[in-house]
Design a protein around this motif. Structure first.
Motif, PDB file in Angstrom:
ATOM      1  N   ALA A 269      -7.014   3.926 -58.902  1.00  0.00           N
ATOM      2  CA  ALA A 269      -8.353   3.781 -59.482  1.00  0.00           C
ATOM      3  C   ALA A 269      -9.194   4.961 -59.021  1.00  0.00           C
ATOM      4  O   ALA A 269      -9.547   5.052 -57.844  1.00  0.00           O
ATOM      5  CB  ALA A 269      -8.987   2.464 -59.033  1.00  0.00           C
ATOM      6  N   PRO A 270      -9.488   5.897 -59.903  1.00  0.00           N
ATOM      7  CA  PRO A 270     -10.275   7.061 -59.514  1.00  0.00           C
ATOM      8  C   PRO A 270     -11.593   6.644 -58.850  1.00  0.00           C
ATOM      9  O   PRO A 270     -12.119   5.560 -59.108  1.00  0.00           O
ATOM     10  CB  PRO A 270     -10.535   7.765 -60.840  1.00  0.00           C
ATOM     11  N   GLU A 271     -12.086   7.519 -57.997  1.00  0.00           N
ATOM     12  CA  GLU A 271     -13.310   7.221 -57.262  1.00  0.00           C
ATOM     13  C   GLU A 271     -14.435   6.850 -58.217  1.00  0.00           C
ATOM     14  O   GLU A 271     -14.671   7.514 -59.226  1.00  0.00           O
ATOM     15  CB  GLU A 271     -13.710   8.431 -56.417  1.00  0.00           C
ATOM     16  N   GLY A 272     -15.111   5.771 -57.895  1.00  0.00           N
ATOM     17  CA  GLY A 272     -16.192   5.273 -58.722  1.00  0.00           C
ATOM     18  C   GLY A 272     -15.789   4.125 -59.617  1.00  0.00           C
ATOM     19  O   GLY A 272     -16.652   3.413 -60.134  1.00  0.00           O
ATOM     20  N   GLN A 273     -14.483   3.947 -59.832  1.00  0.00           N
ATOM     21  CA  GLN A 273     -14.007   2.842 -60.695  1.00  0.00           C
ATOM     22  C   GLN A 273     -13.868   1.580 -59.856  1.00  0.00           C
ATOM     23  O   GLN A 273     -13.133   1.550 -58.877  1.00  0.00           O
ATOM     24  CB  GLN A 273     -12.665   3.214 -61.327  1.00  0.00           C
ATOM     25  N   ARG A 274     -14.562   0.537 -60.235  1.00  0.00           N
ATOM     26  CA  ARG A 274     -14.543  -0.692 -59.461  1.00  0.00           C
ATOM     27  C   ARG A 274     -13.181  -1.378 -59.509  1.00  0.00           C
ATOM     28  O   ARG A 274     -12.395  -1.170 -60.449  1.00  0.00           O
ATOM     29  CB  ARG A 274     -15.622  -1.660 -59.944  1.00  0.00           C
ATOM     30  N   LEU A 275     -12.920  -2.166 -58.497  1.00  0.00           N
ATOM     31  CA  LEU A 275     -11.673  -2.920 -58.413  1.00  0.00           C
ATOM     32  C   LEU A 275     -11.969  -4.372 -58.055  1.00  0.00           C
ATOM     33  O   LEU A 275     -12.981  -4.664 -57.414  1.00  0.00           O
ATOM     34  CB  LEU A 275     -10.758  -2.332 -57.328  1.00  0.00           C
ATOM     35  N   ASP A 276     -11.072  -5.238 -58.452  1.00  0.00           N
ATOM     36  CA  ASP A 276     -11.053  -6.597 -57.923  1.00  0.00           C
ATOM     37  C   ASP A 276      -9.991  -6.607 -56.831  1.00  0.00           C
ATOM     38  O   ASP A 276      -8.782  -6.581 -57.129  1.00  0.00           O
ATOM     39  CB  ASP A 276     -10.712  -7.610 -59.024  1.00  0.00           C
ATOM     40  N   ALA A 277     -10.437  -6.590 -55.590  1.00  0.00           N
ATOM     41  CA  ALA A 277      -9.521  -6.432 -54.458  1.00  0.00           C
ATOM     42  C   ALA A 277      -9.450  -7.709 -53.629  1.00  0.00           C
ATOM     43  O   ALA A 277     -10.459  -8.394 -53.424  1.00  0.00           O
ATOM     44  CB  ALA A 277      -9.959  -5.258 -53.580  1.00  0.00           C
ATOM     45  N   LEU A 278      -8.252  -7.990 -53.159  1.00  0.00           N
ATOM     46  CA  LEU A 278      -8.020  -9.128 -52.282  1.00  0.00           C
ATOM     47  C   LEU A 278      -7.384  -8.622 -51.004  1.00  0.00           C
ATOM     48  O   LEU A 278      -6.401  -7.864 -51.048  1.00  0.00           O
ATOM     49  CB  LEU A 278      -7.102 -10.150 -52.963  1.00  0.00           C
ATOM     50  N   HIS A 279      -7.936  -9.029 -49.853  1.00  0.00           N
ATOM     51  CA  HIS A 279      -7.455  -8.565 -48.560  1.00  0.00           C
ATOM     52  C   HIS A 279      -6.941  -9.758 -47.758  1.00  0.00           C
ATOM     53  O   HIS A 279      -7.683 -10.707 -47.482  1.00  0.00           O
ATOM     54  CB  HIS A 279      -8.583  -7.875 -47.789  1.00  0.00           C
ATOM     55  N   LEU A 280      -5.667  -9.719 -47.397  1.00  0.00           N
ATOM     56  CA  LEU A 280      -5.061 -10.769 -46.583  1.00  0.00           C
ATOM     57  C   LEU A 280      -5.151 -10.334 -45.122  1.00  0.00           C
ATOM     58  O   LEU A 280      -4.319  -9.591 -44.622  1.00  0.00           O
ATOM     59  CB  LEU A 280      -3.603 -10.992 -47.001  1.00  0.00           C
ATOM     60  N   GLY A 281      -6.192 -10.779 -44.449  1.00  0.00           N
ATOM     61  CA  GLY A 281      -6.492 -10.333 -43.098  1.00  0.00           C
ATOM     62  C   GLY A 281      -7.685  -9.402 -43.128  1.00  0.00           C
ATOM     63  O   GLY A 281      -7.744  -8.456 -43.931  1.00  0.00           O
ATOM     64  N   GLY A 282      -8.664  -9.692 -42.265  1.00  0.00           N
ATOM     65  CA  GLY A 282      -9.872  -8.880 -42.248  1.00  0.00           C
ATOM     66  C   GLY A 282      -9.902  -7.902 -41.093  1.00  0.00           C
ATOM     67  O   GLY A 282     -10.115  -6.713 -41.273  1.00  0.00           O
TER      68      GLY A 282
ATOM     69  N   THR B   5     -15.695  -0.350 -50.887  1.00  0.00           N
ATOM     70  CA  THR B   5     -17.089  -0.538 -51.294  1.00  0.00           C
ATOM     71  C   THR B   5     -17.827   0.792 -51.347  1.00  0.00           C
ATOM     72  O   THR B   5     -18.621   1.055 -52.263  1.00  0.00           O
ATOM     73  CB  THR B   5     -17.804  -1.488 -50.321  1.00  0.00           C
ATOM     74  N   ALA B   6     -17.556   1.663 -50.363  1.00  0.00           N
ATOM     75  CA  ALA B   6     -18.248   2.954 -50.303  1.00  0.00           C
ATOM     76  C   ALA B   6     -17.786   3.893 -51.415  1.00  0.00           C
ATOM     77  O   ALA B   6     -18.590   4.667 -51.951  1.00  0.00           O
ATOM     78  CB  ALA B   6     -18.020   3.597 -48.936  1.00  0.00           C
ATOM     79  N   THR B   7     -16.496   3.862 -51.747  1.00  0.00           N
ATOM     80  CA  THR B   7     -15.965   4.806 -52.732  1.00  0.00           C
ATOM     81  C   THR B   7     -15.991   4.256 -54.151  1.00  0.00           C
ATOM     82  O   THR B   7     -15.903   5.043 -55.120  1.00  0.00           O
ATOM     83  CB  THR B   7     -14.515   5.192 -52.374  1.00  0.00           C
ATOM     84  N   ARG B   8     -16.101   2.935 -54.285  1.00  0.00           N
ATOM     85  CA  ARG B   8     -16.085   2.311 -55.608  1.00  0.00           C
ATOM     86  C   ARG B   8     -17.147   1.222 -55.667  1.00  0.00           C
ATOM     87  O   ARG B   8     -16.827   0.033 -55.554  1.00  0.00           O
ATOM     88  CB  ARG B   8     -14.699   1.732 -55.899  1.00  0.00           C
ATOM     89  N   PRO B   9     -18.405   1.613 -55.809  1.00  0.00           N
ATOM     90  CA  PRO B   9     -19.485   0.612 -55.853  1.00  0.00           C
ATOM     91  C   PRO B   9     -19.210  -0.421 -56.939  1.00  0.00           C
ATOM     92  O   PRO B   9     -18.715  -0.101 -58.022  1.00  0.00           O
ATOM     93  CB  PRO B   9     -20.725   1.448 -56.178  1.00  0.00           C
ATOM     94  N   GLY B  10     -19.523  -1.665 -56.621  1.00  0.00           N
ATOM     95  CA  GLY B  10     -19.283  -2.740 -57.563  1.00  0.00           C
ATOM     96  C   GLY B  10     -17.947  -3.421 -57.367  1.00  0.00           C
ATOM     97  O   GLY B  10     -17.665  -4.441 -58.022  1.00  0.00           O
ATOM     98  N   THR B  11     -17.107  -2.860 -56.488  1.00  0.00           N
ATOM     99  CA  THR B  11     -15.812  -3.490 -56.210  1.00  0.00           C
ATOM    100  C   THR B  11     -16.034  -4.871 -55.603  1.00  0.00           C
ATOM    101  O   THR B  11     -16.910  -5.069 -54.760  1.00  0.00           O
ATOM    102  CB  THR B  11     -14.991  -2.621 -55.242  1.00  0.00           C
ATOM    103  N   ASP B  12     -15.221  -5.816 -56.065  1.00  0.00           N
ATOM    104  CA  ASP B  12     -15.264  -7.177 -55.510  1.00  0.00           C
ATOM    105  C   ASP B  12     -14.190  -7.281 -54.430  1.00  0.00           C
ATOM    106  O   ASP B  12     -12.994  -7.339 -54.738  1.00  0.00           O
ATOM    107  CB  ASP B  12     -15.015  -8.195 -56.623  1.00  0.00           C
ATOM    108  N   ASN B  13     -14.597  -7.292 -53.182  1.00  0.00           N
ATOM    109  CA  ASN B  13     -13.687  -7.438 -52.048  1.00  0.00           C
ATOM    110  C   ASN B  13     -13.728  -8.878 -51.553  1.00  0.00           C
ATOM    111  O   ASN B  13     -14.742  -9.333 -51.032  1.00  0.00           O
ATOM    112  CB  ASN B  13     -14.093  -6.510 -50.902  1.00  0.00           C
ATOM    113  N   LEU B  14     -12.615  -9.583 -51.727  1.00  0.00           N
ATOM    114  CA  LEU B  14     -12.483 -10.930 -51.187  1.00  0.00           C
ATOM    115  C   LEU B  14     -11.511 -10.857 -50.015  1.00  0.00           C
ATOM    116  O   LEU B  14     -10.368 -10.428 -50.179  1.00  0.00           O
ATOM    117  CB  LEU B  14     -11.964 -11.897 -52.252  1.00  0.00           C
ATOM    118  N   VAL B  15     -11.986 -11.266 -48.833  1.00  0.00           N
ATOM    119  CA  VAL B  15     -11.192 -11.138 -47.610  1.00  0.00           C
ATOM    120  C   VAL B  15     -10.838 -12.526 -47.097  1.00  0.00           C
ATOM    121  O   VAL B  15     -11.721 -13.364 -46.891  1.00  0.00           O
ATOM    122  CB  VAL B  15     -11.977 -10.360 -46.523  1.00  0.00           C
TER     123      VAL B  15
END
Length: 517
Positions: A305-318, A328-338
């Motif tokens: 995902a090129p810089e700036g393109q939002r992602l729906d991201a899931l993180h197993l472990g915080g 979040t810093a490189t792709r504003p609007g990304t949904d990070n669920l941890v």
């Protein structure tokens, strides 16, 4: 006239020594319930005590259970042996007082010994667990046979008495295990748990001594100097604890956690869990990725995902939330669920590591395996597996069934990356690659060349997707970051994996695969 017969002296028949009086049934039940429960409090707390020095692995858990059982066995044998040779009424109070003192000394003893034995070799694990558990558990385990001996006034009721008190002891152990695991560990630091237990044992012993003294003048054995020595020993234990090195800034339900400032970067913070480096964050620059494996994850994200393109991201472990902050810093609007099992780490991250929950970052506290199962199908572009128990991926997060759940929530064009730590002879990483490849159509592996050659332990990053991976672009991105790493795929990866075991919920010997011997 017959002379009178001389009187014959009849020797006196020695009287049988009076059997010690039985305790009231309620008091006997309480002592057995309480002492058995105290052993399990010690056993559960021991994992938290030794974790900062030798980790929390299957070997450590097995050692705690095994040493505790050995202490119970020796304590029961010693208690029974003494009960046949001494009045048990005079031994009960000293056993409780001594176990309280031993419990108080356990904390500083483990902390001093842990600094020497830090690492995790099998001999170090066993020795440190012995220091943590054996003496107080053995003393406490002597209480039940002493009580049982006192209650056996009627031999016709031996089975009933032994069975009832044994059952009460087991109930005490079960109750203590549940209360400690569900309540005490979550609410209190180890220091408070152990000193609370030590104080409780000491007070109970003194109260029992006073009660028995009022009943039959039984007193603590030994001269006044011995009693004074016990008091001094207890005070020494408390004093040593005050000055003993404390490896924790914060004790969570799962970890001994520290946050250290990077001496070379004022805004840099290192998160240590059980004294092992776990995460690094830069409070001023979330795009600064210090650890190599986080840069590899960043490289994969930058390609997919090129810089700036939002992602729906899931993180197993915080952990330190390094990757969510980067996205979040490189792709504003990304949904990070941890998904983070340790709520204390989430709070620590918010206080000290720049974590700010909001629309772009949400943390759910719970086991990742359970939480992933509740996620919708085809809902995530980028899934990051970075969950560890000390330096080991929890076995239930390393199986084919877990990989299938991750594949289910990952969109067809999405990517799953999993961070793994392994050591020569690299049995675990081979099995984990085989496991992920059993579910995803395309798999690659990023790792240092010397680690792949079996020359040292390291982080490995598995990259998986159901669509062909942009490996050339990932390789170029790694080269741009001056990453001296290998990227295995295709036949090279197949040769590396060989006939490695695919891990399943039915059989996933993760700790054994990680063993270096």
């Amino acid at each position: 006239m017959n002379s009178p017969s001389p009187e014959v002296a009849v020797p006196a028949v020695p009287s049988e020594p009076e059997a010690p009086r039985a305790l009231p049934n309620g008091l006997a039940a309480f002592l057995v319930f309480y002492s058995s429960g105290a052993v399990l409090v010690l056993e559960t707390a021991a994992l938290r005590l030794v974790g900062p020095y030798v980790g929390v692995t299957l070997q450590v858990t097995s050692s705690v259970i095994g040493i505790a059982l050995a202490a119970i066995a020796y304590g029961a044998w010693a208690g029974g042996w003494l009960a046949d040779r001494r009045n048990p009424r005079t031994l009960l109070a000293p056993a409780l007082v001594l176990s309280g003192i031993a419990t108080a000394i356990t904390l500083p003893a483990v902390r001093y010994a842990g600094e020497v034995l830090r690492g995790g070799a099998e001999s170090a694990i066993l020795l440190l667990v012995v220091v943590a558990v054996f003496a107080p558990a053995m003393l406490l385990s002597a209480v039940s046979p002493l009580v049982i001996k006192l209650q056996l006034a009627d031999l016709r009721r031996t089975g009933q008495v032994v069975g009832r008190l044994s059952g009460i002891g087991t109930l005490g152990a079960v109750t203590a295990t549940l209360v400690t695991g569900f309540v005490l560990v979550a609410a209190l630091p180890s220091t408070v748990i152990l000193f609370g237990l030590a104080a409780s044992l000491g007070i109970t012993g003194i109260a029992l001594w006073a009660y028995l003294r009022g009943q039959d003048r039984a007193t603590l054995p030994g001269p006044a100097r011995a009693k004074a020595a016990l008091a001094v020993l207890g005070l020494v234990g408390v004093g040593l604890t005050v000055v003993a090195p404390d490896p924790c800034d914060v004790e969570t339900a799962y970890h001994c956690a520290q946050v250290e400032t990077d001496p070379d970067r004022a805004s840099g913070r290192t998160l240590l869990l059980n004294s092992a480096q776990h995460s690094y964050v830069d409070l001023a620059d979330p795009t600064h990725l210090k650890y190599a494996y986080t840069r590899w994850i960043g490289a994969v994200a930058d390609v997919m995902a090129p810089e700036g393109q939002r992602l729906d991201a899931l993180h197993l472990g915080g952990g330190g939330f390094t990757v969510p902050r980067y996205l979040t810093a490189t792709r504003p609007g990304t949904d990070n669920l941890v998904f983070e099992i340790d709520g204390g780490l989430v709070e620590l991250g918010e206080r000290h590591l720049g974590v700010r929950q909001g629309p772009d970052l949400r943390a759910e506290v719970g086991d990742a395996r359970m939480l992933v199962a509740a996620e919708g199908t085809d809902t995530r572009d980028f899934v990051v597996g970075d969950a560890f128990g000390h330096l080991v991926v929890p076995w239930h997060l390393a199986t084919r069934e877990m990989a299938a759940e991750v594949r289910r929530v990952t969109r067809s064009t999405g990517v799953y990356v999993q961070n793994v730590i392994d050591y020569p002879p690299l049995r675990f990483i081979r099995s984990e690659v085989a496991t992920v490849a059993a579910e995803f159509r395309h798999v690659a592996l990023i790792a240092p060349p010397e680690a792949l050659a079996g020359e040292r332990g390291a982080n490995f990053l598995i990259v998986a997707s159901d669509t062909p991976l942009p490996l050339a672009a990932v390789r170029a991105r790694l080269d741009d970051r001056n990453e001296a790493v290998s990227l295995l795929s295709g036949s090279d990866l197949t040769d590396f994996v060989g006939d490695a075991l695919v891990l399943t919920d039915d059989y996933a010997p993760v700790d054994q695969l990680l063993a270096t011997a």
